[in-house]
Design an enzyme around this catalytic site. Sequence first.
Site, PDB file in Angstrom:
ATOM      1  N   ASN A  63      -4.333 -11.749  -6.309  1.00 18.12           N
ATOM      2  CA  ASN A  63      -3.884 -12.026  -4.945  1.00 18.12           C
ATOM      3  C   ASN A  63      -4.982 -11.648  -3.958  1.00 18.12           C
ATOM      4  O   ASN A  63      -6.068 -11.240  -4.361  1.00 18.12           O
ATOM      5  CB  ASN A  63      -2.581 -11.282  -4.643  1.00 18.12           C
ATOM      6  N   ASP A 113       6.994  -1.303 -12.929  1.00 17.40           N
ATOM      7  CA  ASP A 113       6.947  -1.012 -11.490  1.00 17.40           C
ATOM      8  C   ASP A 113       6.401   0.417 -11.338  1.00 17.40           C
ATOM      9  O   ASP A 113       7.123   1.397 -11.559  1.00 17.40           O
ATOM     10  CB  ASP A 113       8.344  -1.134 -10.874  1.00 17.40           C
TER      11      ASP A 113
HETATM   12  O1  PMT Z   1      -5.901  -4.702   0.770  1.00 16.67           O
HETATM   13  P1  PMT Z   1      -5.755  -5.310   2.150  1.00 16.67           P
HETATM   14  O2  PMT Z   1      -6.399  -6.647   2.264  1.00 16.67           O
HETATM   15  O3  PMT Z   1      -6.161  -4.363   3.237  1.00 16.67           O
HETATM   16  O4  PMT Z   1      -4.185  -5.610   2.355  1.00 16.67           O
HETATM   17  C1  PMT Z   1      -3.286  -4.551   2.441  1.00 16.67           C
HETATM   18  C2  PMT Z   1      -1.931  -4.934   1.819  1.00 16.67           C
HETATM   19  C3  PMT Z   1      -1.316  -6.079   2.588  1.00 16.67           C
HETATM   20  C4  PMT Z   1      -2.107  -5.335   0.359  1.00 16.67           C
HETATM   21  C5  PMT Z   1      -1.041  -3.641   1.919  1.00 16.67           C
HETATM   22  O5  PMT Z   1      -0.901  -3.290   3.268  1.00 16.67           O
HETATM   23  C6  PMT Z   1       0.345  -3.879   1.312  1.00 16.67           C
HETATM   24  O6  PMT Z   1       1.257  -4.306   1.973  1.00 16.67           O
HETATM   25  N1  PMT Z   1       0.499  -3.566  -0.005  1.00 16.67           N
HETATM   26  C7  PMT Z   1       1.727  -3.795  -0.776  1.00 16.67           C
HETATM   27  C8  PMT Z   1       1.804  -5.225  -1.177  1.00 16.67           C
HETATM   28  C9  PMT Z   1       3.180  -5.649  -1.690  1.00 16.67           C
HETATM   29  O7  PMT Z   1       3.782  -6.517  -1.206  1.00 16.67           O
HETATM   30  O8  PMT Z   1       3.665  -4.970  -2.589  1.00 16.67           O
HETATM   31  P2  PMT Z   1       5.087  -5.316  -3.336  1.00 16.67           P
HETATM   32  O9  PMT Z   1       6.117  -5.737  -2.373  1.00 16.67           O
HETATM   33  O10 PMT Z   1       4.790  -6.215  -4.464  1.00 16.67           O
HETATM   34  O11 PMT Z   1       5.438  -3.906  -3.861  1.00 16.67           O
HETATM   35  C10 PMT Z   1       6.082  -2.906  -3.108  1.00 16.67           C
HETATM   36  C11 PMT Z   1       5.493  -1.580  -3.464  1.00 16.67           C
HETATM   37  O12 PMT Z   1       5.620  -1.325  -4.865  1.00 16.67           O
HETATM   38  C12 PMT Z   1       4.022  -1.445  -3.164  1.00 16.67           C
HETATM   39  O13 PMT Z   1       3.808  -0.135  -2.725  1.00 16.67           O
HETATM   40  C13 PMT Z   1       3.346  -1.704  -4.499  1.00 16.67           C
HETATM   41  O14 PMT Z   1       2.097  -1.012  -4.600  1.00 16.67           O
HETATM   42  C14 PMT Z   1       4.355  -1.131  -5.475  1.00 16.67           C
HETATM   43  N2  PMT Z   1       4.378  -1.817  -6.767  1.00 16.67           N
HETATM   44  C15 PMT Z   1       4.716  -3.124  -6.876  1.00 16.67           C
HETATM   45  C16 PMT Z   1       4.782  -3.737  -8.104  1.00 16.67           C
HETATM   46  C17 PMT Z   1       4.481  -2.995  -9.245  1.00 16.67           C
HETATM   47  N3  PMT Z   1       4.520  -3.557 -10.439  1.00 16.67           N
HETATM   48  N4  PMT Z   1       4.131  -1.716  -9.134  1.00 16.67           N
HETATM   49  C18 PMT Z   1       4.081  -1.125  -7.922  1.00 16.67           C
HETATM   50  O15 PMT Z   1       3.741   0.070  -7.825  1.00 16.67           O
END
Ligand code: PMT
Length: 396
Positions: free
Chosen positions: A209, A306
């Site tokens: 991504n 996760d």
């Molecule tokens: O890197 P940049 O270009 O500066 O951009 C920053 C960002 C937009 C990536 C950042 O600010 C951000 O929002 N990161 C989270 C992205 C996201 O949408 O994550 P998610 O909704 O898939 O997951 C939610 C949370 O669970 C996050 O904290 C993620 O790290 C965590 N997660 C998700 C999936 C997974 N398998 N393991 C996780 O730990």
Amino acid sequence: MELEGKRIVLGVTGSVAAYKAAVLLRLLTGAGAKTQVAMTDAATRFVGPATFAALSGKLVLTDLWAAADENPMTHIDITRAADAILIAPATADCLARLAQGRADDLLAAMTLARACPLLVAPAMNRRMWENPATQRNLEILRQDGVTCLGPDTGLQACGEEGEGRMLAPETLLEVLRAFFTPNSLAGKKVLLTAGPTFEALDPVRGITNLSSGCMGYAVARAAARAGAEVTLVSGPVAQAAPMNVACIPVQSALEMYRAVMQRATTADIFIAVAAVADYRAERIAPQKLKKSAGSPPEIRLAQNPDILAEVAALPNPPFCVGFAAESERLEDHAQQKRARKGVPLIVGNLIQEGFGGETNHVILFDDAGSHPLPVAPKIQIARQLLAHILALMEKK
Ligand code: PMT
């Protein structure tokens, strides 16, 4: 910002590294510091005062007696108002003179009359650095409360290799930023994830991504400046490793998961900034996938663990913070994620504002509700986030 409005006297002494002081001056003014340059006579033989005057927008102080014509108390006035004096480069002769408390040139007099911290960035030939006289002078300065930055090791202007190079201007800037940051996270271990993950499909292709890592690296940098012991587990990004941060590079979500789980039990705070792929290919093709004449190949996906939810579910979890990048209904989705993952704090951002770029617009969601922060550079958001985390941890 840490250096915004800070009054820094930059002392330059007679070393070839004086040219690096010009770069440092640019960085300092770019960071918002109010600078005043003072040069020794020997320094002016390496770089002309006009260079420093042009970069600082102020006359450079060089001569104790010239200054006395206009204001006999220049050295007192300037150091009285200064937040710090940084001498970079500081020669062996400079260290010797400071250790003796000499005041027979303007920079030495200013340093002796100071009421602010003094930092020195030595630059000299390695044998001069190793000489017991220099080490003795340095010890005296340390006992007097002077902070010594560096020196670095590497190839020297004289052609020799060893310790004695002045720290890079970028490093000195980072050290100064940390110097002016309250040590609010001292003694805390902060574990972070940042960047995207890369889920291979075959030896050259994969699912990933657009996360640049900028947000996560900013949080790591801010935590290190605030005195935390920081470990950053990072997916593939083109970011420079922040100073004083242990970086663990990973590719896939599974690698990130393993690296995090090995360290999570000893962390005080876990901040998951990474955009982790929820799915990976069930099977990675050992050879490059070929375009087939018939239908496109089918890729079966398997769910990744996760990471955030698993850390939060540990028996004695660190204080867990998640991020949520949403394309719509930010509050609903972020609050749902917070509940689903069992974490006290989620940082919500819209994908068009969060991914890539130097700034972000975030809302913090916790038990007390939502706390929108103004659009700001990611490093500023990082600082505000850490302050919010500390406030929540103190309430617990
Ligand atoms: O890197 P940049 O270009 O500066 O951009 C920053 C960002 C937009 C990536 C950042 O600010 C951000 O929002 N990161 C989270 C992205 C996201 O949408 O994550 P998610 O909704 O898939 O997951 C939610 C949370 O669970 C996050 O904290 C993620 O790290 C965590 N997660 C998700 C999936 C997974 N398998 N393991 C996780 O730990």
